[in-house]
Design a protein around this motif. Structure first.
Motif, short mmCIF file in Angstrom:
data_model
loop_
_atom_site.label_atom_id
_atom_site.label_comp_id
_atom_site.label_asym_id
_atom_site.label_seq_id
_atom_site.Cartn_x
_atom_site.Cartn_y
_atom_site.Cartn_z
N UNK A 254 -19.44 -65.37 -74.17
CA UNK A 254 -18.36 -64.87 -75.29
C UNK A 254 -17.78 -66.21 -75.61
N UNK A 255 -17.79 -66.38 -77.10
CA UNK A 255 -16.90 -67.17 -77.51
C UNK A 255 -15.62 -66.72 -78.41
N UNK A 256 -14.81 -66.17 -77.37
CA UNK A 256 -13.64 -65.39 -77.90
C UNK A 256 -13.85 -64.15 -78.61
N UNK A 257 -15.15 -63.63 -78.46
CA UNK A 257 -15.56 -62.27 -79.08
C UNK A 257 -15.29 -61.16 -78.15
N UNK A 258 -15.22 -59.93 -78.79
CA UNK A 258 -15.00 -58.71 -77.96
C UNK A 258 -16.34 -58.26 -77.11
N UNK A 259 -16.04 -57.71 -75.86
CA UNK A 259 -17.17 -57.26 -75.10
C UNK A 259 -17.72 -56.00 -75.65
N UNK A 260 -18.95 -55.90 -75.69
CA UNK A 260 -19.76 -54.83 -76.28
C UNK A 260 -19.46 -53.24 -75.27
N UNK A 261 -19.83 -52.33 -76.02
CA UNK A 261 -19.76 -51.11 -75.16
C UNK A 261 -21.23 -50.86 -74.41
N UNK A 262 -21.20 -50.40 -73.16
CA UNK A 262 -22.55 -50.21 -72.47
C UNK A 262 -22.69 -48.44 -72.53
N UNK A 263 -23.47 -47.92 -73.04
CA UNK A 263 -23.75 -46.63 -73.04
C UNK A 263 -25.18 -46.18 -72.03
N UNK A 264 -24.72 -45.43 -71.06
CA UNK A 264 -25.75 -45.02 -70.29
C UNK A 264 -25.84 -43.36 -70.24
N UNK A 265 -27.06 -42.90 -70.27
CA UNK A 265 -27.26 -41.45 -70.34
C UNK A 265 -26.78 -40.74 -69.24
N UNK A 266 -25.81 -39.78 -69.34
CA UNK A 266 -25.17 -38.99 -68.29
C UNK A 266 -23.90 -39.70 -67.82
N UNK A 267 -23.53 -40.92 -68.23
CA UNK A 267 -22.43 -41.71 -67.67
C UNK A 267 -21.64 -41.85 -68.82
N UNK A 268 -20.42 -42.08 -68.64
CA UNK A 268 -19.11 -42.56 -69.57
C UNK A 268 -19.59 -43.76 -69.94
N UNK A 269 -19.04 -44.12 -71.09
CA UNK A 269 -19.06 -45.37 -71.88
C UNK A 269 -18.32 -46.45 -70.89
N UNK A 270 -18.83 -47.63 -70.70
CA UNK A 270 -18.28 -48.59 -70.05
C UNK A 270 -18.30 -49.95 -70.95
N UNK A 271 -17.19 -50.78 -70.55
CA UNK A 271 -17.15 -52.19 -71.15
C UNK A 271 -17.41 -53.24 -69.99
N UNK A 272 -18.32 -53.91 -70.29
CA UNK A 272 -18.57 -55.08 -69.48
C UNK A 272 -17.14 -56.22 -69.47
N UNK A 273 -17.06 -56.71 -67.99
CA UNK A 273 -15.99 -57.66 -67.89
C UNK A 273 -16.75 -58.97 -68.21
#
Length: 392
Positions: A254-273
């Motif tokens: 990441x060059x100062x950009x926002x982290x993506x969202x990770x969508x997994x079936x059957x699980x809530x949305x997570x944000x990679x650190x």
């Protein structure tokens, strides 16, 4: 399944114009009839000029001229009916309607010429924008991809946000970025970064080295073209990503950009650190960029986005709750996911955005299976389900 039946499309502009021509024609007829029925000291003929003036708002100069001739003829008929066709008053009225109709036709001609020029300029601009921001393929290796761009400026299809993807040996590299500023003014930096990424992505084996190469390209551009009054204020945030074909991971820098969202079936949305470095254009060397590795399994979806999404506000000034809204569409395909987000985002903002916004949805698909239960990989080897041993 056969093709869907065609629906009746919207009426073409020329069809609509032909239908609207009936309005000034009826107006001429009504004014003429009423003028014949009212007392002789009441003169409604001068109102006939309304007909060509109204026609000019939706019809061509030729049609407007024809309506103007009808108005002149109607005024002449009124004078003839009362036996005063060649009187001074009637002749002045006929001349006035004729002159005003000619002026209306003249301005209609000027308007049509400018409209054609604007259409040509728009066509060239759209072609240039499409060349700059190539649409991403729907499938790259094991990845299904969908992308969407929402420009803040009405006449632009792209602006300062950007995305790109390229196939590399054993995987796919992607980039999403956001140039400081918005609209057409930011296209210069966006074009430079896209070109640099498409070339450098094949020359550097590690993402930090790739980020360093992009930093040098952006720095050279700013040295040559950055206005003095904006010195030090121009930069680009970017997220570089590498997804191997066979390893269920994704690597990010990441060059100062926002982290993506990770969508997994059957699980809530997570944000990679992530461990973001400063944006491109501020003079950071390759050693200043960090490589983060996260799990990205078959069926998972990564949602890359720019800050135009999360900073979108409604009339109350509330930010768009991106992660919360996205969680309800975890199982949707990449295309359907972006369409859901687009409709929901525009509904939240009232139909317009204050900043450009870009979205890229990436889903890792399971490797194709052989009819006998074996998995066929892109490298040409076949593996049994649940086994990592290659056949000789």
């Amino acid at each position: 399944m056969g093709p869907w039946p065609r629906r009746a499309g919207p009426r073409q502009p020329w069809q609509t114009s032909h239908a609207l021509v009936a309005i000034p024609v009826v107006l001429i007829v009504v004014i003429t009839i009423v003028d014949l029925l009212v007392p002789e000291d009441v003169h409604l003929g001068p109102l006939l000029v309304i007909a060509p003036a109204l026609t000019a708002s939706f019809a061509s100069p030729r049609t407007t001229g024809a309506i103007g001739l009808m108005a002149v003829a109607a005024q002449a008929f009124i004078g003839w009916h009362f036996g005063v066709l060649f009187s001074r008053n009637v002749m002045v009225q006929i001349l006035a309607i004729a002159v005003l109709s000619c002026l209306i036709v003249f301005f209609c001609v000027v308007r049509e010429r400018r409209r054609r020029q604007l259409a040509q300029v728009r066509s060239v601009a759209e072609a240039a924008q499409h060349v700059l921001l190539w649409p991403l393929p729907e499938q790259i290796g094991p990845l299904r991809i969908a992308c969407m761009y929402l420009a803040a400026e009405d006449e632009a299809q792209i602006g300062g946000d950007l995305y790109a993807a390229t196939r590399t040996e054993g995987g796919v590299r992607l980039m999403i970025g956001d140039v400081r500023g918005k609209g057409l003014a930011a296209i210069g930096e966006a074009a430079l970064l896209l070109g640099a990424f498409r070339e450098a992505a094949h020359q550097h084996t590690a993402l930090p080295a790739l980020a360093g190469a992009l930093e040098k390209s952006v720095g050279r551009y700013l040295d040559d073209f950055e206005p003095e009054e904006e010195a030090g204020e121009r930069f680009v945030t970017a997220l570089l990503m590498e997804i191997p074909d066979h390893d269920p991971v994704t690597r990010m820098t990441s060059c100062g950009h926002l982290a993506p969202l990770l969508l997994s079936p059957g699980r809530s949305v997570t944000v990679p650190s992530l461990h973001p470095a400063p944006p491109l254009g501020v003079g950071v060397g390759p050693a200043g960029y960090t490589l983060d590795v996260f799990t990205f399994e078959a069926g998972d979806t990564l949602l890359l986005f720019t800050d135009g999404i999360v900073e979108a506000r409604n009339q109350k000034g509330e930010f768009y709750p991106f992660a919360e809204r996205t969680a309800q569409w975890v199982g949707a395909s990449p295309d359907a996911l972006l369409q859901h987000i687009r409709r929901d985002l525009l509904a939240h903002t009232g139909g317009s955005l204050a900043d450009d916004a870009a979205l890229v949805a990436i889903r890792r698909t399971p490797p194709p299976r052989h009819p006998h239960g074996k998995i066929i990989h892109a490298d040409g080897f076949r593996h049994r389900a649940g086994s990592d041993k290659r056949r000789d």
